[in-house]
Each structure stands twice: as structure tokens, then as C-alpha cells.
Design a protein around this motif. Structure first.
Motif, PDB file in Angstrom:
ATOM      1  N   SER A  42      -1.678   7.380   7.751  1.00  0.00           N
ATOM      2  CA  SER A  42      -3.353   7.118   8.116  1.00  0.00           C
ATOM      3  C   SER A  42      -3.600   5.888   7.992  1.00  0.00           C
ATOM      4  O   SER A  42      -4.500   5.296   8.388  1.00  0.00           O
ATOM      5  N   ASN A  43      -3.669   5.902   6.186  1.00  0.00           N
ATOM      6  CA  ASN A  43      -4.112   4.693   5.469  1.00  0.00           C
ATOM      7  C   ASN A  43      -4.555   2.799   6.784  1.00  0.00           C
ATOM      8  O   ASN A  43      -5.034   2.567   6.576  1.00  0.00           O
ATOM      9  N   GLU A  44      -2.848   3.333   6.760  1.00  0.00           N
ATOM     10  CA  GLU A  44      -2.486   1.726   7.743  1.00  0.00           C
ATOM     11  C   GLU A  44      -3.126   1.887   9.669  1.00  0.00           C
ATOM     12  O   GLU A  44      -1.949   1.328   9.959  1.00  0.00           O
ATOM     13  N   SER A  45      -3.472   2.898   9.829  1.00  0.00           N
ATOM     14  CA  SER A  45      -3.494   3.776  10.799  1.00  0.00           C
ATOM     15  C   SER A  45      -2.146   3.010  11.663  1.00  0.00           C
ATOM     16  O   SER A  45      -1.642   3.329  12.363  1.00  0.00           O
ATOM     17  N   LYS A  69       1.777   4.488  -2.797  1.00  0.00           N
ATOM     18  CA  LYS A  69       0.879   5.427  -2.399  1.00  0.00           C
ATOM     19  C   LYS A  69       2.471   6.895  -2.924  1.00  0.00           C
ATOM     20  O   LYS A  69       2.295   7.015  -3.518  1.00  0.00           O
ATOM     21  N   VAL A  88       0.948  -1.284  -0.052  1.00  0.00           N
ATOM     22  CA  VAL A  88       0.167  -0.224   0.297  1.00  0.00           C
ATOM     23  C   VAL A  88       1.280   1.271   0.193  1.00  0.00           C
ATOM     24  O   VAL A  88       0.747   2.043  -0.740  1.00  0.00           O
TER      25      VAL A  88
END
Length: 601
Positions: A98-101, A26, A22
């Protein structure tokens, strides 16, 4: 049990692969934006071009951050139950994703990674407290996507090691290892201390004071409630020499610090004073006694002349001041220095004081980008020097007058200056002895003293202690090879000895250190092509470290100063203390192995 650990490790590796994928996607998107061609930029309306150029800087920074996250996506995981009873996984890393905390290590919630599993509280930016429960915690070291270390802990269950790869004992470069994940809770509290006012971080060589200071800088620049106060281009770091400058330049980007000015006092002063046709020298003179006497009278001049008139010819300004204090022999030496166009720290201090007396402020030339007839061009403008944040490394090597000049350049709203060093490692004449010297009032809670030594082995620390130095040997410090003392007949024997160890340390670093710069010339010539061998004087070695240190050209008389019978006893004592501190600096550069090669005369 082993099958259980293998399953945990396998699950972790799978999660890392997913997250890296991921992040990688990005990263491609941000790179495409950051690397837009100039042709495409010119097609935009001019107002959009300016907006893009501003956004491009942020995008380029984000590319660097994502590139590092791709290799090391996180170092701590906390499974928590929030105030509403909802279960969540929080991951902590160098940077936010933030996409993956994944939260940045400077985020307010990241303080929970130091807490034991159970009920904990933390403060959010508006000052309110939040209470959560940590059900489970895991710690990792992930390098280039590979798990190096993995441990976990839960309530009523001690920390359990799941996996650990063997580490090399040698360091292949000056750069410090990854330690963001290993900061202790007490150190984290120092990093997060209130931004305003001076902060002192001191300790013996190898205690981690520089690392802690740089994490403090990274925190102030990245934390939500302080980032706006500390733009990176307005922050300055003062280091001792170009070697340390290179060292910091490698280390800072790893903490997310970019575009910070890293400079030496002399480089900074040359720029402010507009000096372009002179060179800086650490000490001027031929023999050591000549240099000492010259420095002594220059120091007297600095202390006795508070209102120095400024003139455009710097050597005329200096001559007008020195002629009142110098002996005939030192006036002759000054004329020789003038003819060679050389400047030392005392000269620069006097010139800066004179410049400030006349102009009341310092200015510097800055480059900036602008559009002229649809073309992006660089221009230069003068701006007043004001720093919201300043770091002074090895502060104990500065004259009080130099530190007062630095303080004059601080933004009044923050007054943020971080002093890093150790009063017990003073290797120059006339330097600061206490904070009263510069009118600085350091609150006890902001005067941080680190006592644990992380750099040296127990054998090295015991050897240093045996020489009469007052140092603490921490419990559990690692063992290492016995310190080698060897008597030699000079540099031929010393070079032969060093060559015997080159193969053993081909993946590490070797430092060759001596008190006398001239004595080192033959070593510089002999090892000039060997990249992992560094040849330095004792004074130059301050702030760096090596796997193996060989102290050459050494004899016990190096610590005894029997000269200067015609000047003050205080000066004699200070010179002798400096000799002892220089040896201490050299001894403490060694990480794994120390060789003291003594001359047989």
C-alpha cells in the motif's frame, strides 16, 4: 516516435528502481523481525513469546511476498479518475504494497485491469458498486527488476507496444511461466465465482485448466471476503504422483499459497489408516493381462460390497472381502501380494470404506508447538479431518468411491471442492464416468470447459488430429517443427536418436515416454545423470510437459486389445479406450517438438 517510446521506457525503469528501493527497505525490516534470535525471544515475558511466535509466521510469509515483489513490483497500471473527480494511479501485482499504491491481484478493485479505458464499475466487499474512469492503462512483465514487456492503451487509441524483449522458446523447468498478469477476463470471473459448492474446470491437455484452478485457490485464500474461510493448513490438494507433487510445490508459492497439504490418494490413505509397513503399487501383477484381470475382479468387489466390516489387520479385512469374488488364480496372486506387503488403489478404497463404516469419521495426527517450562516443544494430537477447500487434480482417474470419500471430508459450510481434469483422458479402469456416479450436482455456470490449447504447436495438434482424436486447433496457434515419425529396430536405435537432440535442448526439457514400464528401464539407466531428461510411462506423464517428447517402444498394436474374451464386452471396450487415451496423454506432453519412434515389428 522511437524517442517517445524510449522516454516512456526510461520513466518506467526509474519508477521501478524507486519502488524496488522502498520494498527492499521494508524487506530488511520484516526480515529482522522474522529472524529474531531465540535468546531475544526467551527474554520476553512468556505471553509475549507466544504472541511473537504467531506473528513470526506471518512475518516469514511477508518476507517471501516482499522478496517476490522486489523482483516484480507490479504488472498493470491504471490511471483513473475516482467518483470524487480525484486522479490516482493504481498498480496491480501478486501481492499488496500500500505504501506505493500497489494492490494485490485478488483485491476487488483489481478487476478493472481487464476493462478497456473509459467508464467502468466494480463491486466492493460490502456489495456496493463503485464507478470510475480509466484514463490510461499500461501492462508490463518485469522480471528481477528488468522490463521484459511494456504496452499501453487509452480511450480511442489502440493498444501500443512500447517494448518487448525476445523470449526463449524453451522452458528450463516444470514450473509454469508467470501468468497472473495474463489471465483473461472470462477466466478472472471463474476465479472470483461464489465460494460455496463444487466447481469443475475441465479441458484438453495444455488448455491451462490446472493454472486456472490454482489461481482460484489463491483467490479464495487471499481475497478479503473469503480468506478467513480457507486457512492454508486446512486445504488439501490431491495429485497423481510424487512428480506432480513436486511440480505443484514449486508453483503454489509463486501464487502466495503456503502450508497447503499436497498429497496423493495413497499417501493420504496410508496416513489415515496408520499403514507404515506396506508400500503402494499402481498395479499388481507380472504381465499386463494378469494385472488387468486382477483389477477387474477387485473393481467388481468394490462395487458389490457396500458394508465392509473393519478389522485391525488390513490384509485379513481384504481377504474376507476378496474371497467372495476372486477366482482361484487371483486368490493365489493376493496371497503373493500380501507376502510382499503391497497395496493398490482398490485395496485402499475398500479399507477406507470399512474404516468409515465403523468410525463414521476420519482422524489424523497433527503436530503443534507449545511451551513446557519455558521451552518450546512439539506435541501431537488427533484431530478430525475436515477440509474447507479441496482440489482434486486429474479427477477422471479416481474411482467414484474414492471421490465420495473425499466429499465426506468437506466442511459442510463451504463444500468447496475443485475438480480439475478431462473425462476424455481416462487412463485407469473403473474411474468416474459422470457426476451422477458420485451424487454431485454441478451447476452449468460452475462447470467450466476450456477449449483453447496453449501448450502444443499447430504441427503437433494437426498430427494428433490425423490419428483420429477429436481436438480443436485454435486460430493463431503457434507453428513448430514437423512431427517426426521414425521406424527403429529397438531401444539401441532410439537411444542413439535421442542423444542427437540433447545438445539442442540443453536449456529445455526432454521427455522419454513409453507405455510399458519395463521397456523404459534401459532408458532410465542410460540417462540417469542427465537432469533435463525425464523418463516416464504414459500414465505417469499425465499433468507434466516437455519441450521435446520422444515416444519410444511404440507400435499400432498398442491400441488394440484382443484379450479378455472370457469377460464382459464392456470391460474390453473400456480397456481399449484406456489404451487410446494413454497415447493421447503422451502425445500432448510436447510443447515444441514431438518424435514418434515406431518399432520395426
Amino acid at each position: 516516435m522511437e524517442n517517445h517510446k524510449e522516454k516512456l521506457l526510461s520513466d518506467l525503469k526509474n519508477h521501478i528502481d524507486v519502488v524496488r528501493s522502498v520494498i527492499g527497505q521494508k524487506l530488511k525490516e520484516v526480515k529482522a523481525f522474522a529472524n529474531m534470535s531465540l535468546t531475544d525471544v526467551r527474554r520476553m515475558p512468556q505471553s509475549d513469546q507466544l504472541v511473537y511466535m504467531d506473528l513470526r509466521v506471518g512475518a516469514q510469509k511477508r518476507v517471501t511476498e516482499l522478496s517476490q515483489l522486489e523482483g516484480s513490483p507490479y504488472f498493470t497500471k491504471c490511471e483513473i479518475i475516482d467518483e470524487h473527480g480525484e486522479e490516482k494511479n493504481y498498480y496491480f501485482a501478486k501481492y499488496e504494497f500500500s505504501n506505493e499504491s500497489i494492490y494485490s491481484w485478488v483485491a476487488p478493485v483489481s478487476v478493472i485491469r481487464f476493462e478497456n479505458p473509459g467508464v467502468v464499475s466494480y463491486k466492493v466487499p460490502d456489495g456496493t458498486m463503485r464507478t470510475i474512469t480509466i484514463k490510461h492503462k499500461e501492462q508490463y512483465m518485469i522480471v528481477d527488476g528488468k522490463v521484459i514487456f511494456f504496452a499501453q492503451e487509452s480511450p480511442n487509441k489502440p493498444r501500443e507496444l512500447i517494448y518487448q524483449e525476445h523470449f526463449t522458446k524453451q522452458k528450463s523447468d516444470f514450473a509454469l511461466p508467470e501468468i497472473v498478469a495474463q489471465i483473461e477476463k472470462a477466466q478472472d470471473q471463474v476465479i472470483r465465482a461464489h465460494y460455496k459448492g463444487p466447481l469443475v474446470i475441465s479441458g484438453p491437455a495444455g488448455s491451462g485448466k490446472t493454472t486456472l484452478a490454482l489461481h482460484r485457490v489463491a483467490y479464495l485464500m487471499q481475497a478479503p471476503d473469503t480468506a478467513e474461510l480457507y486457512p492454508t493448513r486446512s486445504t488439501i490438494v490431491f495429485v497423481q504422483d510424487n512428480g506432480t507433487k513436486e511440480y505443484f510445490s514449486k508453483l503454489l508459492p509463486g501464487l502466495g499459497i503456503y502450508d497447503v497439504v499436497i498429497t496423493t490418494f495413497s499417501q493420504w490413505a496410508f496416513e489415515i489408516l496408520g499403514i507404515s509397513d506396506c508400500i503402494h503399487v499402481d498395479r499388481y501383477g507380472t504381465l499386463e493381462e494378469e494385472r488387468d484381470m486382477y483389477e477387474y475382479q477387485k473393481l467388481q468387489t468394490v462395487r458389490e460390497n457396500k458394508q465392509i466390516p473393519w478389522g485391525k489387520n488390513i490384509f485379513t479385512t481384504l481377504h474376507n472381502v476378496y474371497s467372495k469374488n476372486f477366482s482361484k488364480s487371483n486368490l493365489v496372486l493376493f496371497q503373493k501380494q500380501k507376502s510382499e506387503k503391497k497395496i493398490d488403489r482398490f485395496d485402499l478404497t475398500i479399507l477406507l470404506q470399512a474404516f468409515l463404516n465403523k468410525n463414521k469419521k476420519f482422524e489424523i495426527k497433527r503436530e503443534y508447538n507449545t511451551f513446557v517450562k519455558d521451552n518450546l516443544v512439539k506435541k501431537v494430537r488427533k484431530t478430525s479431518i475436515e477440509y474447507p477447500l479441496m482440489i482434486v487434480d486429474e479427477f477422471q482417474n479416481y474411482l467414484p468411491e474414492q471421490l465420495r470419500i473425499f466429499n465426506h471430508c468437506l466442511v459442510p459450510e463451504t463444500q468447496s471442492i475443485i475438480y480439475v481434469g478431462d473425462m476424455a483422458q481416462q487412463v485407469k479402469l473403473g474411474t468416474i464416468k459422470n457426476w451422477v456416479d458420485i451424487g454431485e450436482s454441478i451447476l452449468p455456470e460452475r462447470n467450466i470447459r476450456l477449449n483453447k490449447v496453449y501448450r502444443n504447436t499447430k504441427n503437433i495438434l494437426e498430427y494428433i488430429q490425423s490419428l483420429g482424436y477429436d481436438i480443436e486447433i485454435p486460430i493463431g496457434v503457434k507453428d513448430g517443427p514437423k512431427v517426426l515419425e521414425k521406424t527403429t529396430n529397438g531401444f539401441v536405435d532410439e537411444i542413439k536418436h535421442i542423444k542427437e537432440y540433447i545438445e539442442s535442448y540443453k536449456h529445455g526439457t526432454i521427455g522419454i515416454i513409453a507405455k510399458d514400464e519395463l521397456y523404459l528401464e534401459v532408458f532410465k539407466n542410460e540417462f540417469s545423470g542427465v537432469k533435463n531428461i525425464h523418463v516416464l510411462t504414459m500414465a505417469e506423464s499425465q499433468g507434466v510437459e516437455f519441450d521435446l517428447v520422444c515416444i519410444v517402444g511404440f507400435n499400432q498394436s498398442s491400441l488394440i486389445d484382443g484379450r479378455y474374451k472370457d469377460i464382459s464386452s464392456d470391460h474390453i471396450k473400456e480397456r481399449e479406450r484406456i489404451q487410446k487415451d494413454l497415447l493421447y496423454v503422451a502425445l500432448t506432453r510436447a510443447i515444441t517438438e514431438l518424435h514418434v519412434l515406431k518399432l520395426n515389428h
